[in-house]
Design an enzyme around this catalytic site. Structure first.
Site, short mmCIF file in Angstrom:
data_model
loop_
_atom_site.label_atom_id
_atom_site.label_comp_id
_atom_site.label_asym_id
_atom_site.label_seq_id
_atom_site.Cartn_x
_atom_site.Cartn_y
_atom_site.Cartn_z
CE LYS A 1 -2.01 3.21 1.85
NZ LYS A 1 -1.96 4.58 1.28
CD GLU B 1 11.90 4.64 9.44
OE1 GLU B 1 11.63 5.58 10.23
OE2 GLU B 1 12.08 4.79 8.22
CB CYS C 1 12.48 8.82 8.82
SG CYS C 1 13.32 7.74 7.66
CD GLU D 1 9.74 12.40 11.76
OE1 GLU D 1 8.58 11.98 11.72
OE2 GLU D 1 10.66 11.93 11.08
#
Ligand code: NAP
Ligand code: MG
Length: 477
Positions: free
Chosen positions: A171, A246, A280, A379
């Site tokens: 996906k 992750e 990331c 983030e």
């Protein structure tokens, strides 16, 4: 129109619904893609299971490796085409889109050569017994891929899973499907059997959720936000399905006063500018020892001032962000910094050629960001670097570890003993000493601690995550 890819066949969504494909460089719709649902996921899982139980089970590890090697070569042949697709779909500057395509080549190559080296062990046990272990594939694996590095994350996730003998239901993010659909078609061309690689496109809360809940999925790899990682793990927990998560980071670049600043500078800048900060493992915090804080900020600031964001085809330092909401998110962080009195050291600029309707963000260096501020904790996923001063090693460790994340850290010092101490004390899945690899390193095990997730991807280590261990004990007297 982009369609699902199920059992080596392009397929419309059973609902007939579509989604727009948007060019981040100007906000315009240039294509549509299938808006999948739970029925489409079910069809993909059925195709994958059928493949696993029939064709795929007959492939030896070496044969799987040969197929992956053919796919690696095929992707290399089509690198220009994939680069162009990714550039348009994700707004990546040419060099970044190309780097992603070449990383995909390398992931398939690496796992092509690794799958047949996945050995078990023999274990000394009681007299009259022989015990051995087998590494077996999970079976049908689910892969939820984000939009920031679609090709790279597909490569590490699907490449490893296939090498270990699994089949895949993927996906992708609805913002980044086109290159992956093309790669799946190339896989069919080189001989991957129908059902080995299936892609269902659509929204995360529809297709992604259906994948996470599907009882036919035996393992899930997810890369994305901590919020959705929690949802995935909760759904998987209902049926005790293993997951690898992750979930991003808040990477510290720790610059000591004995560091080679000339060598550090390009790494520090690149680690937050690469892919417009949508990485990331971005180095999004700059921790500098107080004695060189002012001079280091000035130098990094000069480099930031020279940076330019612009249309992907111009191949500047940065392209646009992926979508409007991501641009709003970055602006929100910067507005808050301003409101809270956090000073800007320097800002790059957006090129005049950039369309006003594109999702651009100028790279920004901030200073004296308080450790408990959102900018030091969350983030941003944009080109924003938060500068902070520290006094000594203990202080540096405390600051480095003072976020919910623990993915990647960079340590810059010439002192060898300190290099080791810092590498041990910083809580992260990867520590780079006098270098920094935002996103790099096909061979290097990668993953986080704390809210950065768990499990390891990349390198040989990932193959353990894509297998389950069976212990077989023989009593022979
Ligand atoms: P996100 O929602 O976590 O998206 C990541 C993937 O999960 C996409 O494929 C997404 O599909 C899918 N997804 C979304 N909701 C889902 C659900 N309920 N069940 C299953 N799958 C689901 O991330 P985002 O909203 O795009 O970005 C938000 C923030 O996440 C970023 O600002 C960044 O901080 C972080 N992020 C981190 C990484 C990383 O590499 N660690 C990557 C991306 C984002 P759709 O996109 O189709 O909805
Ligand atoms: Mg797009």
């Amino acid at each position: 129109m982009a369609l699902h890819f199920i059992a080596n066949t392009a397929a419309r969504s059973t609902s007939g619904q579509t989604l727009p494909v948007i060019d981040p460089a100007n906000g315009e719709t240039f294509d549509t893609l299938a808006r999948g649902n739970a029925t489409d996921i079910d069809a993909a899982v059925t195709a994958a299971r059928h493949c696993l139980d029939t064709t795929w089970a007959r492939f030896t590890a070496a044969e799987r490796g040969r197929l992956l090697m053919k796919l690696s070569a095929k992707v290399a042949e089509h690198a220009d085409e994939l680069t162009a697709l990714e550039q348009r779909d994700c707004g990546k500057p040419v060099k970044q889109a190309r780097a992603d395509a070449l990383a995909l080549v390398r992931y398939f190559e690496f796992y092509a050569g690794a799958g047949d080296k996945l050995h078990g062990e023999t274990i000394p046990y009681l007299d009259g017994y022989s015990v051995l272990t087998w590494r077996e594939p999970h079976g049908v694996t689910g892969h939820v891929i984000p939009w920031n590095y679609p090709m790279q994350i597909f490569g590490r996730s699907v490449g490893g899973a296939l090498a270990a003998g699994n089949v895949c239901v993927v996906k992708p993010s609805e913002d980044a499907c086109l290159s992956l659909l093309r790669v799946a078609a190339l896989a069919a061309e080189v001989g991957f059997p129908a059902g080995a690689i299936n892609i269902v496109t659509g929204y995360g809360h529809e297709v992604g959720d259906a994948l996470a809940r599907h009882p036919g999925i035996d393992h899930i790899s997810f890369t994305g936000s901590p919020r959705v990682g929690t949802l995935i793990q909760q759904a998987a927990a209902e049926r005790h399905c293993p997951v690898t998560l992750e979930l991003g980071g808040k990477g510290p670049q720790i610059l000591f006063d004995d560091a080679d600043v000339d060598a550090a500078l390009p790494f520090i800048v690149n680690a937050i500018v690469q892919n417009s900060g949508q990485t990331c493992s971005a180095g999004s915090r700059l921790l500098v020892q107080r004695g060189i804080y002012e001079s280091a900020l000035q130098r990094v600031g000069e480099a930031f001032t020279a940076l330019r964001a612009g249309p992907p085809a111009m191949d500047l330092d940065l392209g646009p962000l992926i979508r409007q909401s991501q641009q709003d998110r970055v602006r929100g962080f910067l507005d808050q910094a301003r409101a809270d009195g956090i000073a800007t050291v320097a800002q790059g600029r957006v090129a005049d050629e950039a369309a006003a309707s594109g999702f651009y963000a100028a790279p920004t260096l901030l200073r004296d960001v308080p450790v408990d501020h959102r900018l030091a904790q969350e983030e941003v996923f944009g080109p924003v670097l938060s500068g902070m001063a520290f006094d000594d090693e203990d202080d540096a460790v405390q600051l480095a570890n003072a976020t919910p994340f623990g993915l990647v850290a960079g340590v810059w010092t010439r002192d060898g003993a300190r290099q080791f101490r810092m590498a041990r004390r910083v809580r992260a899945g990867q520590v780079f000493v006098n270098n920094y690899g935002a996103g790099g390193g096909v061979e290097l095990p990668f993953g986080g601690v704390k809210s950065s997730g768990h499990g390891r991807e990349k390198g040989f280590e990932a193959l353990y995550g894509f297998t389950t261990l069976k212990t077989v004990a023989f009593r022979h007297g």
